[in-house]
Design a protein around this motif. Structure first.
Motif, PDB file in Angstrom:
ATOM      1  N   ILE A  94       0.814  -1.202   0.000  1.00  0.00           N
ATOM      2  CA  ILE A  94       0.000   0.000   0.000  1.00  0.00           C
ATOM      3  C   ILE A  94       0.854   1.261   0.000  1.00  0.00           C
ATOM      4  N   ASN A  95       1.946   1.236   0.735  1.00  0.00           N
ATOM      5  CA  ASN A  95       2.832   2.400   0.677  1.00  0.00           C
ATOM      6  C   ASN A  95       4.280   1.989   0.465  1.00  0.00           C
ATOM      7  N   LEU A  96       5.066   2.944   0.010  1.00  0.00           N
ATOM      8  CA  LEU A  96       6.450   2.647  -0.365  1.00  0.00           C
ATOM      9  C   LEU A  96       7.358   3.771   0.099  1.00  0.00           C
TER      10      LEU A  96
ATOM     11  N   PRO B  66      18.948   8.072  12.953  1.00  0.00           N
ATOM     12  CA  PRO B  66      18.675   8.958  11.820  1.00  0.00           C
ATOM     13  C   PRO B  66      19.219   8.401  10.510  1.00  0.00           C
ATOM     14  N   TYR B  67      18.563   8.762   9.398  1.00  0.00           N
ATOM     15  CA  TYR B  67      19.042   8.335   8.094  1.00  0.00           C
ATOM     16  C   TYR B  67      20.239   9.149   7.658  1.00  0.00           C
ATOM     17  N   ASN B  68      20.212  10.450   7.979  1.00  0.00           N
ATOM     18  CA  ASN B  68      21.184  11.319   7.347  1.00  0.00           C
ATOM     19  C   ASN B  68      21.435  12.533   8.214  1.00  0.00           C
TER      20      ASN B  68
ATOM     21  N   CYS C 160      15.956  12.968   3.971  1.00  0.00           N
ATOM     22  CA  CYS C 160      15.102  11.909   4.487  1.00  0.00           C
ATOM     23  C   CYS C 160      14.427  11.182   3.327  1.00  0.00           C
ATOM     24  N   ILE C 161      13.748  10.097   3.665  1.00  0.00           N
ATOM     25  CA  ILE C 161      12.958   9.392   2.662  1.00  0.00           C
ATOM     26  C   ILE C 161      11.480   9.698   2.928  1.00  0.00           C
ATOM     27  N   TYR C 162      10.621   9.385   1.974  1.00  0.00           N
ATOM     28  CA  TYR C 162       9.201   9.712   2.108  1.00  0.00           C
ATOM     29  C   TYR C 162       8.357   8.457   1.961  1.00  0.00           C
TER      30      TYR C 162
ATOM     31  N   TYR D  80       8.969   8.319  11.098  1.00  0.00           N
ATOM     32  CA  TYR D  80       9.950   7.238  11.158  1.00  0.00           C
ATOM     33  C   TYR D  80       9.511   6.059  10.309  1.00  0.00           C
ATOM     34  N   LEU D  81      10.515   5.281   9.896  1.00  0.00           N
ATOM     35  CA  LEU D  81      10.242   3.950   9.374  1.00  0.00           C
ATOM     36  C   LEU D  81      10.433   3.017  10.567  1.00  0.00           C
ATOM     37  N   HIS D  82       9.338   2.424  11.031  1.00  0.00           N
ATOM     38  CA  HIS D  82       9.423   1.583  12.228  1.00  0.00           C
ATOM     39  C   HIS D  82       9.839   0.164  11.861  1.00  0.00           C
ATOM     40  N   ILE D  83      10.778  -0.370  12.626  1.00  0.00           N
ATOM     41  CA  ILE D  83      11.290  -1.715  12.337  1.00  0.00           C
ATOM     42  C   ILE D  83      11.303  -2.559  13.605  1.00  0.00           C
ATOM     43  N   TRP D  84      10.809  -3.774  13.466  1.00  0.00           N
ATOM     44  CA  TRP D  84      10.898  -4.749  14.547  1.00  0.00           C
ATOM     45  C   TRP D  84      11.815  -5.880  14.053  1.00  0.00           C
TER      46      TRP D  84
ATOM     47  N   ALA E  68       6.913  -0.861   9.447  1.00  0.00           N
ATOM     48  CA  ALA E  68       5.695  -0.057   9.309  1.00  0.00           C
ATOM     49  C   ALA E  68       6.002   1.294   8.689  1.00  0.00           C
ATOM     50  N   LEU E  69       5.189   1.674   7.704  1.00  0.00           N
ATOM     51  CA  LEU E  69       5.297   2.985   7.065  1.00  0.00           C
ATOM     52  C   LEU E  69       3.986   3.750   7.271  1.00  0.00           C
ATOM     53  N   PRO E  70       4.088   5.070   7.514  1.00  0.00           N
ATOM     54  CA  PRO E  70       2.883   5.863   7.791  1.00  0.00           C
ATOM     55  C   PRO E  70       2.043   6.136   6.532  1.00  0.00           C
TER      56      PRO E  70
ATOM     57  N   VAL F   3       1.630  -2.097   8.158  1.00  0.00           N
ATOM     58  CA  VAL F   3       2.657  -2.934   8.769  1.00  0.00           C
ATOM     59  C   VAL F   3       2.878  -4.119   7.847  1.00  0.00           C
ATOM     60  N   THR F   4       4.130  -4.393   7.537  1.00  0.00           N
ATOM     61  CA  THR F   4       4.409  -5.565   6.702  1.00  0.00           C
ATOM     62  C   THR F   4       5.166  -6.592   7.535  1.00  0.00           C
ATOM     63  N   LEU F   5       4.555  -7.765   7.650  1.00  0.00           N
ATOM     64  CA  LEU F   5       5.168  -8.858   8.409  1.00  0.00           C
ATOM     65  C   LEU F   5       5.879  -9.781   7.431  1.00  0.00           C
TER      66      LEU F   5
ATOM     67  N   TYR G  85      15.528  -3.301   0.326  1.00  0.00           N
ATOM     68  CA  TYR G  85      16.308  -2.063   0.245  1.00  0.00           C
ATOM     69  C   TYR G  85      15.407  -0.870  -0.060  1.00  0.00           C
ATOM     70  N   GLY G  86      14.126  -1.112  -0.218  1.00  0.00           N
ATOM     71  CA  GLY G  86      13.217  -0.023  -0.556  1.00  0.00           C
ATOM     72  C   GLY G  86      13.593   0.649  -1.863  1.00  0.00           C
ATOM     73  N   GLN G  87      14.020  -0.133  -2.881  1.00  0.00           N
ATOM     74  CA  GLN G  87      14.533   0.473  -4.118  1.00  0.00           C
ATOM     75  C   GLN G  87      13.815   0.040  -5.396  1.00  0.00           C
TER      76      GLN G  87
ATOM     77  N   GLU H 195      21.137 -10.619   5.282  1.00  0.00           N
ATOM     78  CA  GLU H 195      21.687 -10.000   6.480  1.00  0.00           C
ATOM     79  C   GLU H 195      20.619  -9.806   7.558  1.00  0.00           C
ATOM     80  N   MET H 196      19.461  -9.289   7.163  1.00  0.00           N
ATOM     81  CA  MET H 196      18.383  -9.065   8.137  1.00  0.00           C
ATOM     82  C   MET H 196      17.926 -10.394   8.732  1.00  0.00           C
ATOM     83  N   ARG H 197      17.823 -11.401   7.877  1.00  0.00           N
ATOM     84  CA  ARG H 197      17.339 -12.706   8.303  1.00  0.00           C
ATOM     85  C   ARG H 197      18.301 -13.331   9.305  1.00  0.00           C
TER      86      ARG H 197
ATOM     87  N   ARG I 135      25.675  -2.381  13.615  1.00  0.00           N
ATOM     88  CA  ARG I 135      26.083  -2.259  12.227  1.00  0.00           C
ATOM     89  C   ARG I 135      25.965  -0.827  11.718  1.00  0.00           C
ATOM     90  N   LYS I 136      24.802  -0.218  11.990  1.00  0.00           N
ATOM     91  CA  LYS I 136      24.559   1.144  11.516  1.00  0.00           C
ATOM     92  C   LYS I 136      25.511   2.120  12.218  1.00  0.00           C
ATOM     93  N   LYS I 137      25.752   1.880  13.519  1.00  0.00           N
ATOM     94  CA  LYS I 137      26.628   2.761  14.302  1.00  0.00           C
ATOM     95  C   LYS I 137      28.038   2.785  13.729  1.00  0.00           C
TER      96      LYS I 137
HETATM   97  C1  EGU Z   1      11.124  -3.223   3.319  1.00  0.00           C
HETATM   98  C2  EGU Z   1       9.769  -3.423   3.114  1.00  0.00           C
HETATM   99  C3  EGU Z   1      15.726  -1.004   7.268  1.00  0.00           C
HETATM  100  C4  EGU Z   1       9.494  -1.083   2.714  1.00  0.00           C
HETATM  101  C5  EGU Z   1      16.646  -2.199   4.952  1.00  0.00           C
HETATM  102  C6  EGU Z   1      16.598  -0.332   6.444  1.00  0.00           C
HETATM  103  C7  EGU Z   1      11.637  -1.959   3.232  1.00  0.00           C
HETATM  104  C8  EGU Z   1      10.829  -0.904   2.933  1.00  0.00           C
HETATM  105  C9  EGU Z   1      17.065  -0.939   5.264  1.00  0.00           C
HETATM  106  C10 EGU Z   1       8.971  -2.362   2.811  1.00  0.00           C
HETATM  107  C11 EGU Z   1      15.353  -2.282   6.952  1.00  0.00           C
HETATM  108  C12 EGU Z   1      15.784  -2.864   5.794  1.00  0.00           C
HETATM  109  C13 EGU Z   1      16.198   1.161   3.480  1.00  0.00           C
HETATM  110  C14 EGU Z   1      15.684   2.423   3.339  1.00  0.00           C
HETATM  111  C15 EGU Z   1      14.034   0.668   3.257  1.00  0.00           C
HETATM  112  C16 EGU Z   1      16.961   1.042   6.833  1.00  0.00           C
HETATM  113  C17 EGU Z   1      17.616   0.812   3.593  1.00  0.00           C
HETATM  114  C18 EGU Z   1      13.001  -1.524   3.409  1.00  0.00           C
HETATM  115  C19 EGU Z   1      11.618   0.316   2.888  1.00  0.00           C
HETATM  116  C20 EGU Z   1      19.342  -0.730   4.351  1.00  0.00           C
HETATM  117  C21 EGU Z   1       6.768  -1.619   2.509  1.00  0.00           C
HETATM  118  N1  EGU Z   1      15.248   0.214   3.441  1.00  0.00           N
HETATM  119  N2  EGU Z   1      12.931  -0.118   3.191  1.00  0.00           N
HETATM  120  N3  EGU Z   1      17.967  -0.267   4.394  1.00  0.00           N
HETATM  121  O1  EGU Z   1      18.101   1.453   6.596  1.00  0.00           O
HETATM  122  O2  EGU Z   1      18.448   1.430   2.973  1.00  0.00           O
HETATM  123  O3  EGU Z   1      16.102   1.717   7.393  1.00  0.00           O
HETATM  124  O4  EGU Z   1       7.649  -2.660   2.629  1.00  0.00           O
HETATM  125  F1  EGU Z   1      14.552  -2.958   7.751  1.00  0.00           F
HETATM  126  S1  EGU Z   1      14.017   2.367   3.131  1.00  0.00           S
HETATM  127 CL1  EGU Z   1      15.239  -4.424   5.413  1.00  0.00          CL
HETATM  128 CL2  EGU Z   1      16.543   3.928   3.347  1.00  0.00          CL
END
Ligand code: EGU
Ligand code: FAD
Length: 475
Positions: free
Chosen positions: A55-57, A100-102, A107-109, A216-220, A229-231, A239-241, A317-319, A370-372, A383-385
């Protein structure tokens, strides 16, 4: 608007009016072509419920550049985009942490798929040289003749059409690609990953507000399972499981489902609501994820694949959309370079775009693995740090991979090359440090006490080096 002999009178058929097809139709119309856009579904602008996935990206710079080229970037980001400035990590104990992303405020939308598609369809219709044919399903095509057969699903009859160029923007299960697969020297591979996904919904609070902090992009992150989860604009969350598809089948009763959530996502139960969680989960089905590579993307000067049809990728990767929209920008640039001479443009497009498309398909797959394999959210944070630490230390030279991918238009294949270079440097630093450690050991080893100290120091450095190298090796 180009007005040369190469454009005049040329007719282009774009198959699929999804995110990429509707954008590509606008791009070609801008150049002066006669464009026919064919879409299997009806007009989504007049539909109450649109079937289909996600539904959202997450929209970032590559997608925005495509939208900008047809003058709708501002509109989509301003009217339909919700900024996500950081990830919000939800730990098992319910605590959260933002990363933070940057640091420069980029930011991303979060954008609704439907809104983006509707704006692009409306934009396409503004061109007098675009005709949209809804309810037209491509059945067959002779790609080197530009001949197509459609099923008009509203009249239930077959329709023939012809064009100088047929562009397949018909998604991951592309029919145009299927036609290319009958031809020699067309390469194709696909992989289904063992995970499936299901979309759930966190509704707005009773007073009509977002139930979680919105930007925020919420992650569990939970290793084998994960939620994201994306707003949405209506203050709900999608929420995508993600989990292995067999595991979806084991959650076959409301009790099994609730126990699973209690164990892994306790904080999400209240957010979704117990009854809604059960109702939505059993009303929905888990969907597969496919990854596709193929080459070349063209047939002579008469056919081309773009978007998911050319390079479906797992969503980690949201790409996917961003890359597909960047495809349109790349094609436009090559049309400029070769003065719309399709004999030159199409091969150049395949050659230029294939290494980049395959690179992001790979990156998305690595990220899935990697996530798995991450055992918990602590490792995710770590990793992000580490990446952010180095980029602060060496601004400009040390750009984290996700920053290159998400916030720049650096070619995807060169993002990988730069990342490999960085990993090499890290490995070298680790080696140099270990050698330095050994030398220190000898220097200190003059007294008994110093000897013991140096020894434990060495052991420490060694195990650290081994661990770090193992991490570097995996990525
Ligand atoms: C997965 C499903 C966090 C939407 C990769 C990050 C995604 C999205 C990440 C979905 C993660 C994963 C990045 C963005 C984005 C993070 C990213 C993943 C949007 C490395 C609607 N990923 N996604 N990476 O960095 O670069 O936040 O379904 F959990 S946006 Cl898997 Cl920037
Ligand atoms: P599609 O959007 O699939 O459009 C194809 C169109 O072609 C459809 O309208 C279809 O009806 C039509 N069609 C199909 N067959 C025919 C036929 N035979 N005849 C006529 N028409 C036909 N990408 C991101 O950038 N960011 C994200 O955050 C993100 N999250 C995602 C989350 C999930 C769970 C998934 C599955 C994907 C995600 N993506 C994301 C990827 C994104 O959805 C795709 O990359 C994007 O939709 C590709 O667009 P497209 O136009 O190539 O294909």
């Amino acid at each position: 608007m180009a007005d040369c002999a190469n454009v005049r009178n040329k007719k282009i058929a774009v198959v699929g009016a999804g995110l990429v097809g509707s954008l590509e139709a606008c791009m070609l119309a801008n150049r002066g072509y006669e464009v026919h856009l064919y879409e299997y579904r009806g007009d989504i602008r007049t539909m109450e419920h649109v079937p289909g996935r996600s539904i959202n990206l997450a929209m970032s710079i590559r997608g925005r550049t495509g939208l900008g080229a047809v003058g709708v970037e501002e509109k989509i980001i301003r009217e339909h985009g919700i900024p996500m400035r950081a990830r919000m990590i939800h730990n098992l104990d319910g605590t959260t942490r933002a990363i933070p992303y940057n640091k420069d405020g980029k930011c991303i939308y979060s954008v609704g798929r439907r809104y983006v598609n509707e704006v692009l369809l409306t934009r396409a219709e503004e061109f007098p040289n675009v005709k949209i044919h809804f309810n037209h399903k491509l059945l067959n095509a002779e790609l080197d003749q530009g001949a197509m057969t459609f099923l008009d699903t509203s009249a239930n009859e077959e329709v023939k059409a012809e064009a100088d160029l047929v562009i397949g923007c018909d998604g991951a299960y592309s029919n145009v690609r299927k036609q290319m697969m009958k031809r020699s020297w067309f390469n194709y591979s696909q992989v289904y990953i063992p995970h499936a996904y299901m979309e759930l919904c966190i509704p707005p609070t009773p007073d009509g507000e977002f139930a979680m902090p919105p930007n925020y992009l919420h992650i569990w992150p939970r290793g084998k399972f994960m939620m994201i989860a994306l707003p949405n604009q209506d203050k709900s969350w999608t929420v995508t499981l993600f989990m292995p598809h067999e595991m979806f089948q084991t959650l076959d009763t409301p009790d099994a489902l609730l126990n699973f959530f209690k164990t892994h996502y306790p904080d999400a139960i209240a957010l979704i609501g117990k009854e809604k969680l059960v109702a939505d989960f059993f009303a929905n089905k888990a969907l597969p994820m496919i990854s596709v590579k193929c080459s070349p993307y063209h047939v002579g000067s008469t056919s081309l694949l773009m978007g998911d049809a050319a390079h479906a990728m797992v969503p980690f990767y949201g790409q996917g959309m961003n890359c597909g929209m960047e495809d349109c920008v790349v094609l436009d640039e090559l049309m400029n370079k070769y003065d719309d001479d399709l004999e030159k443009v199409l091969p150049a497009y395949s050659e230029h775009r294939n290494p980049d498309a395959e690179a992001i398909v790979d990156l998305a797959m690595y990220n899935y693995i990697e996530m798995r394999d991450l055992v918990n959210s602590r490792l995710f944070l770590l990793r992000k740090k580490w990446d952010d630490f180095l980029s602060r230390l060496l601004p400009g030279t040390w750009v984290p991979l996700y920053t290159m991918v998400t916030f720049s238009r650096e070619r995807y294949h060169s993002c990988i090359a730069k990342k490999k270079w960085q990993d090499n440097i890290v490995a070298r630093i680790v080696k140099v440090c270990s050698v330095a450690g050994v030398m220190m050991g000898f220097l200190f080893a003059k007294t008994e006490a110093a000897h013991t100290l140096a020894n434990s120091f060495l052991t420490h450095i060694n195990s650290l080096a081994t661990k770090t190298l193992a991490v570097v090796d995996r990525s």
